[in-house]
Design a protein around this motif. Structure first.
Motif, PDB file in Angstrom:
ATOM      1  N   LYS A   1       0.823  -1.210   0.000  1.00 42.85           N
ATOM      2  CA  LYS A   1       0.000   0.000   0.000  1.00 42.85           C
ATOM      3  C   LYS A   1       0.861   1.267   0.000  1.00 42.85           C
ATOM      4  N   ALA A   2       1.928   1.262   0.787  1.00 41.95           N
ATOM      5  CA  ALA A   2       2.795   2.446   0.867  1.00 41.95           C
ATOM      6  C   ALA A   2       3.503   2.705  -0.457  1.00 41.95           C
ATOM      7  N   ALA A   3       3.930   1.643  -1.131  1.00 41.49           N
ATOM      8  CA  ALA A   3       4.563   1.806  -2.437  1.00 41.49           C
ATOM      9  C   ALA A   3       3.553   2.312  -3.461  1.00 41.49           C
ATOM     10  N   SER A   4       2.321   1.844  -3.368  1.00 38.22           N
ATOM     11  CA  SER A   4       1.272   2.322  -4.268  1.00 38.22           C
ATOM     12  C   SER A   4       0.995   3.803  -4.069  1.00 38.22           C
ATOM     13  N   ALA A   5       1.198   4.262  -2.819  1.00 40.87           N
ATOM     14  CA  ALA A   5       0.990   5.680  -2.509  1.00 40.87           C
ATOM     15  C   ALA A   5       2.244   6.512  -2.762  1.00 40.87           C
ATOM     16  N   GLU A   6       3.275   5.908  -3.339  1.00 36.30           N
ATOM     17  CA  GLU A   6       4.514   6.585  -3.734  1.00 36.30           C
ATOM     18  C   GLU A   6       5.349   7.059  -2.545  1.00 36.30           C
ATOM     19  N   PHE A   7       5.264   6.331  -1.408  1.00 37.75           N
ATOM     20  CA  PHE A   7       6.134   6.631  -0.270  1.00 37.75           C
ATOM     21  C   PHE A   7       7.515   5.996  -0.442  1.00 37.75           C
ATOM     22  N   GLY A   8       7.686   5.215  -1.442  1.00 36.72           N
ATOM     23  CA  GLY A   8       8.901   4.475  -1.747  1.00 36.72           C
ATOM     24  C   GLY A   8       8.527   3.377  -2.722  1.00 36.72           C
TER      25      GLY A   8
END
Length: 299
Positions: free
Chosen positions: A81-88
């Motif tokens: 989810k975090a990667a999908s939100a462009e946090f990394g």
């Protein structure tokens, strides 16, 4: 300050790689190991007894706020989810699997997963224990009878089991072995996958060197983990470390050098969204290609 900061995530592999010189052997020389705050040995007790947990700061929020690491780990649901939100970006060349379980005190009347109907199980918010507890209990209970309390970090949840403010709690890794050694009973296995997160600016060649060193360390642990369990002492707060003999612990997380595939990515997104774990959030649009780092062509 080291140019490559590694969060150790409560496990053995980084410590073994450092002890045996594998980071240097792979060309990663300017690095530092750092225990992440959620499971740090310096983690202070977050609340007094009795506690009414509703701690909604978990693994996902730590990525949202930004972690000071060149590579770090969390459950694959959150990293996805975090990667999908462009946090990394999610490192797609391997993942780990960790022992995890729902525990209750030895004298508890709870003996089966069905006995947890309408009982609050303490978990970390939008962290591995949150997702995996739902996954572990779904074969036994309807969704409306699975109850969760957001108890904070793994160390917090150990405290809550020890002081009796939690009837049940889900813990993994070092905390799993701690509760087991102290005689708490496992009600359901909740083993889960962990993925690595890489910030956008980090040199991927260094990340590849890091994982090459961990591959070597994993072989050493597989052959015999006992010489290395002392490193679990680095990953437990002193108040817990003094309760147990870490020499008796198991190997903890195991690295699996298989790809985190497009099918795994999509299946995970669908599973999370179907359970409304991110209430009010629309499904995140980032594609597998944007969110996941693959050194080999994606299947």
């Amino acid at each position: 300050m080291a140019s490559f900061t590694i969060h150790t995530h409560g496990r053995l592999q980084e410590w073994v790689a450092e002890e045996n010189g594998y980071f240097a052997a792979e060309g990663l020389t300017d690095y530092a190991l750092s225990s992440h705050g959620l499971i740090s040995p310096t983690h202070a007790r977050a609340h007094a007894v009795p506690a009414i947990p509703d701690n909604r700061q978990g693994a996902y929020q730590s990525y949202q706020q930004g972690r000071d690491a060149s590579v770090s780990c969390a459950c694959h649901w959150t990293v996805n989810k975090a990667a999908s939100a462009e946090f990394g970006r999610l490192w797609g060349e391997c993942y780990t699997v960790t022992p995890c379980a729902i525990f209750v005190p030895a004298g508890s009347a709870i003996g089966t997963p069905e006995d947890l109907a309408d009982v609050a199980v303490h978990v970390g918010y939008q962290s591995g224990s949150h997702y995996t507890t739902i996954q572990a209990l779904e074969p036994f209970l309807p969704a409306d009878r699975i109850k969760l309390a957001f108890g904070g970090s793994p160390a917090d949840r150990v405290d809550q089991l020890l002081d009796g403010s939690a009837t049940a709690a889900t813990v993994f890794g070092a905390q799993y072995y701690l509760m087991e050694q102290l005689g708490f009973r496992k009600i359901a296995d909740a083993t889960f996958m962990i993925a690595a997160m890489v910030p956008h600016q980090v040199d991927l060649a260094d990340v590849a060197r890091y994982f090459a060193a961990l591959r070597r360390a994993q072989i050493d642990i597989d052959i015999g983990h006992q010489p290395y369990t002392r490193y679990f002492a680095n990953e437990l707060p002193e108040r817990h470390r003094n309760l147990v003999d870490v020499r008796r612990f198991g190997p903890g997380e195991r690295l699996v050098f298989e790809p985190y595939s497009r099918a795994m990515y999509d299946r995970t997104q669908t599973w999370i969204d179907a359970r409304d774990i991110f209430p009010g959030q629309q499904p995140l649009p980032n594609s597998y290609t944007d969110a996941v780092i693959r050194l080999q062509p994606a299947e």
